[in-house]
Write a protein that holds these residues in place. Structure first.
Motif, mmCIF file in Angstrom:
data_model
loop_
_atom_site.group_PDB
_atom_site.id
_atom_site.type_symbol
_atom_site.label_atom_id
_atom_site.label_comp_id
_atom_site.label_asym_id
_atom_site.label_seq_id
_atom_site.Cartn_x
_atom_site.Cartn_y
_atom_site.Cartn_z
ATOM 1 N N ILE A 78 0.835 -1.202 0.000
ATOM 2 C CA ILE A 78 0.000 0.000 0.000
ATOM 3 C C ILE A 78 0.870 1.252 0.000
ATOM 4 C CG2 ILE A 78 -1.693 1.328 1.329
ATOM 5 C CD1 ILE A 78 -2.809 -1.370 2.302
ATOM 6 N N GLN A 79 1.951 1.237 0.778
ATOM 7 C CA GLN A 79 2.852 2.386 0.797
ATOM 8 C C GLN A 79 3.439 2.636 -0.592
ATOM 9 O OE1 GLN A 79 5.278 0.922 4.092
ATOM 10 N NE2 GLN A 79 4.680 2.699 5.310
ATOM 11 N N GLY A 80 3.756 1.550 -1.293
ATOM 12 C CA GLY A 80 4.232 1.696 -2.660
ATOM 13 C C GLY A 80 3.176 2.304 -3.559
ATOM 14 N N PHE A 81 1.933 1.885 -3.357
ATOM 15 C CA PHE A 81 0.824 2.428 -4.136
ATOM 16 C C PHE A 81 0.653 3.918 -3.856
ATOM 17 C CE2 PHE A 81 -3.617 3.597 -4.662
ATOM 18 C CZ PHE A 81 -3.922 3.067 -5.902
ATOM 19 N N ILE A 82 0.757 4.304 -2.569
ATOM 20 C CA ILE A 82 0.623 5.712 -2.196
ATOM 21 C C ILE A 82 1.734 6.540 -2.839
ATOM 22 C CG2 ILE A 82 0.691 7.345 -0.272
ATOM 23 C CD1 ILE A 82 -0.520 5.155 1.488
ATOM 24 N N ASN A 83 2.976 6.028 -2.757
ATOM 25 C CA ASN A 83 4.097 6.744 -3.353
ATOM 26 C C ASN A 83 3.864 7.001 -4.841
ATOM 27 O OD1 ASN A 83 5.609 6.997 -1.024
ATOM 28 N ND2 ASN A 83 6.731 5.094 -1.349
ATOM 29 N N LYS A 84 3.440 5.949 -5.534
ATOM 30 C CA LYS A 84 3.224 6.102 -6.972
ATOM 31 C C LYS A 84 2.081 7.069 -7.254
ATOM 32 C CE LYS A 84 2.700 3.608 -11.310
ATOM 33 N NZ LYS A 84 2.662 2.300 -11.991
ATOM 34 N N LYS A 85 1.031 6.992 -6.467
ATOM 35 C CA LYS A 85 -0.114 7.888 -6.654
ATOM 36 C C LYS A 85 0.312 9.345 -6.468
ATOM 37 C CE LYS A 85 -4.645 8.902 -4.597
ATOM 38 N NZ LYS A 85 -5.499 8.776 -5.791
ATOM 39 N N ILE A 143 3.422 10.612 -6.619
ATOM 40 C CA ILE A 143 4.389 11.001 -7.647
ATOM 41 C C ILE A 143 3.683 11.263 -8.973
ATOM 42 C CG2 ILE A 143 6.279 10.084 -9.061
ATOM 43 C CD1 ILE A 143 7.330 8.795 -6.414
ATOM 44 N N LYS A 144 2.738 10.409 -9.304
ATOM 45 C CA LYS A 144 1.984 10.614 -10.551
ATOM 46 C C LYS A 144 1.172 11.910 -10.483
ATOM 47 C CE LYS A 144 -0.971 8.166 -13.824
ATOM 48 N NZ LYS A 144 -1.704 9.394 -14.196
ATOM 49 N N GLY A 179 3.735 19.267 -2.336
ATOM 50 C CA GLY A 179 3.799 17.819 -2.174
ATOM 51 C C GLY A 179 5.230 17.321 -2.188
ATOM 52 N N LEU A 180 5.522 16.378 -3.081
ATOM 53 C CA LEU A 180 6.845 15.764 -3.136
ATOM 54 C C LEU A 180 7.867 16.607 -3.889
ATOM 55 C CD1 LEU A 180 5.814 12.056 -3.824
ATOM 56 C CD2 LEU A 180 6.446 13.100 -1.653
ATOM 57 N N ILE A 181 7.436 17.699 -4.509
ATOM 58 C CA ILE A 181 8.350 18.596 -5.207
ATOM 59 C C ILE A 181 8.655 19.785 -4.294
ATOM 60 C CG2 ILE A 181 8.672 20.097 -7.213
ATOM 61 C CD1 ILE A 181 6.807 18.222 -8.743
ATOM 62 N N SER A 182 9.913 19.930 -3.903
ATOM 63 C CA SER A 182 10.260 20.993 -2.954
ATOM 64 C C SER A 182 10.436 22.345 -3.633
ATOM 65 C CB SER A 182 11.532 20.622 -2.182
ATOM 66 O OG SER A 182 12.618 20.417 -3.072
ATOM 67 N N SER A 183 10.983 22.361 -4.863
ATOM 68 C CA SER A 183 11.176 23.643 -5.543
ATOM 69 C C SER A 183 11.154 23.453 -7.059
ATOM 70 C CB SER A 183 12.500 24.288 -5.129
ATOM 71 O OG SER A 183 13.594 23.508 -5.590
ATOM 72 N N LEU A 237 12.627 6.944 -5.590
ATOM 73 C CA LEU A 237 13.339 7.376 -6.792
ATOM 74 C C LEU A 237 13.005 6.475 -7.981
ATOM 75 C CD1 LEU A 237 16.804 8.062 -5.121
ATOM 76 C CD2 LEU A 237 15.203 9.798 -5.936
ATOM 77 N N ASP A 238 12.907 5.162 -7.707
ATOM 78 C CA ASP A 238 12.583 4.216 -8.773
ATOM 79 C C ASP A 238 11.158 4.402 -9.276
ATOM 80 O OD1 ASP A 238 15.117 3.136 -8.664
ATOM 81 O OD2 ASP A 238 14.548 1.470 -7.355
ATOM 82 N N VAL A 239 10.254 4.802 -8.365
ATOM 83 C CA VAL A 239 8.866 5.032 -8.786
ATOM 84 C C VAL A 239 8.788 6.235 -9.727
ATOM 85 C CG1 VAL A 239 6.555 5.673 -8.015
ATOM 86 C CG2 VAL A 239 7.826 3.926 -6.782
ATOM 87 N N VAL A 240 9.600 7.275 -9.476
ATOM 88 C CA VAL A 240 9.636 8.411 -10.403
ATOM 89 C C VAL A 240 10.027 7.928 -11.795
ATOM 90 C CG1 VAL A 240 10.733 10.612 -10.955
ATOM 91 C CG2 VAL A 240 10.131 10.082 -8.583
#
Length: 468
Positions: free
Chosen positions: A333-340, A342-343, A383-387, A415-418
């Motif tokens: 689930i954590q992997g799913f959240i990360n991908k969601k 990042i997407k 979100g996951l983008i700082s700047s 990083l791999d999910v990106v």
């Protein structure tokens, strides 16, 4: 003497004549045995004792067995009901019915006490006629597997011989296992609890609607909505209370749900006054999630699992797989959240910013630059983008030739999910890619390319560069 004999003969003839014309109906003994001992056999536990009716912290429960017998016209001719302290108990009785066709509706439901409160989940009414028989769920919330409702209904026939009828009641509800994770997955929480836990007073999981009524079409159960058709509470929880008493970081509960297609869920939370400003972009103390991405098709006797990760403010439901333990499922689930997430960040399609002016970029970003040089502007990310940095061809800043995203991620998995999401959005350009630099183009053919995308895994930077 002759007259006497003739008189006796007349009496015999009269008796024989009466016997020939009267039908004497005989009720043959038919025994019925009803059990629900296998009601939970198809389900799996988490702790191991959740289906124990006595002697655990899960409450003190009794099973109520009901049998309603209807004639061929749907009229009640016999009912038997008993309460037992054990799931292995059997309800035995003799029908004492005349030969003919009948229907039986056998029901298993539970009542008992948990944490000092009395609970009865299902109420049976209108039993006199089969087409009026109704089973309605109580509006009381109790997160227990003993909300499970069992029904077996069928037609049978009594003939001219003794019979034994055995009924093994099976569940008509599906069993939803609910786990709320108050754990610190970000590494910035306190005492192992999520960063949100000290300030979230109430967290409630809801279903937009649920079916709560059982009716019958002939002997077949049908399911419909009750009085509370919308905003149905599934589980209520207080992370703040768990944090303050240093309680368990995972809270387990169960709900038994009637069959229903495409069922989704959502959560609402209430922070202590003013805490919402620390955690949420809108600064509000009350928050509500979107509906779950996936939906459940709830079926009788099937098991499902719901995980709410407080740290990710994320709710996920799926079919239960007994081959996958809760921590393996959590990782997935954590992997799913990360991908969601990042997407969601990349769905902005930053390649479109290449070629834009400073003013146009700021209109899209809805913010002004917080730092500017002769040919660059810098903006805050979300979100996951700082700047976000935009570089222009000259000091007029009328045409950007590079957009750079600095990511606020560090784990190799993120990083791999990106890389994975970029591969789905753009065309991989393997000719110039290395182990640490992955490259993509914004077209399917080289002739149509306008932007080259370079993903620097080592530094967490993503570049969108114009191709001259």
């Amino acid at each position: 003497m002759k007259k006497i004999l003739l008189g006796l003969l007349a009496i015999v003839v009269t008796l024989v004549s009466c016997t020939d014309h009267e039908e004497i109906e005989i009720a043959y003994q038919t025994n019925m045995s009803i059990t629900a001992s296998h009601l939970f056999d198809i389900y799996s536990t988490v702790v191991g004792d959740e289906f124990n009716m006595k002697g655990t912290n899960n409450g003190n429960w009794n099973i109520n067995l009901h049998a309603f017998i209807y004639d061929n016209n749907g009229n009640l001719v016999k009912s038997v009901e008993e309460q037992y302290p054990s799931l292995t108990s059997t309800l035995n009785f003799n029908l004492d019915l005349l030969p003919g066709k009948y229907s039986v509706v056998a029901i298993a439901e539970f009542s008992g006490t948990l944490a000092g409160h009395n609970y009865k989940f299902w109420n049976i009414s209108n039993t006199e006629k089969l087409n009026d028989l109704s089973i309605v769920e109580s509006d009381t919330i109790c997160n227990s597997p003993f909300e499970t409702l069992g029904i077996t209904s069928s037609e049978f026939e009594i003939g001219d011989r003794m019979e034994n009828i055995l009924i093994d009641i099976r569940p008509v509800t599906g069993l939803l296992q609910v786990i709320i994770w108050d754990d610190d997955f970000s590494g910035i929480g306190k005492d192992g609890f999520s960063i949100y836990a000290p300030d979230v007073e109430n967290l409630t999981i809801y279903a937009p609607d649920l079916k709560q009524v059982v009716k019958f079409n002939g002997v077949n159960p049908t399911y419909d909505y009750g009085d509370q058709a919308t905003r149905y509470p599934i589980q209520i929880h207080s992370p703040k209370s768990q944090f303050e008493k240093k309680g368990p970081k995972q809270s387990l509960g169960y709900r038994a749900l009637l069959p229903q297609e495409n069922r989704d869920f959502y959560w609402e939370l209430q922070c202590v006054k003013g805490a919402g400003q620390k955690y949420f972009l809108n600064g509000k103390d009350w928050q509500m999630s979107d509906l779950t991405d996936n939906k459940l098709n709830i079926q009788p006797g099937k098991q499902y699992v719901m995980d709410l990760l407080l740290d990710g403010t994320f709710l996920y439901v799926q079919d239960y797989n007994p081959e996958v333990d809760m921590f393996e499922r959590l990782q997935s689930i954590q992997g799913f959240i990360n991908k969601k997430n990042i997407k969601k960040a990349l769905d902005e399609r930053y390649d479109k910013y290449v070629g834009m002016s400073k003013n146009t970029i700021e209109t899209y970003l809805d913010q002004e630059s917080w730092y500017t040089t002769e040919t660059t502007t810098n903006y805050w990310g979300t979100g996951l983008i700082s700047s976000i940095t935009a570089r222009f061809t000259d000091s007029t800043m009328t045409k950007a030739n590079r957009i750079m995203l600095m990511w606020a991620i560090s784990s190799q998995a993120e990083l791999d999910v990106v890389t994975e999401v970029l591969s789905e959005m753009y065309t991989p350009w393997d000719e110039d890619s290395t182990e640490n630099i992955k490259q993509f183009i914004n077209s399917t053919t080289l002739e149509e390319v306008t932007v080259m995308i370079s993903w620097d895994l080592h530094n967490g930077c993503l570049y969108f560069d114009a191709i001259n």
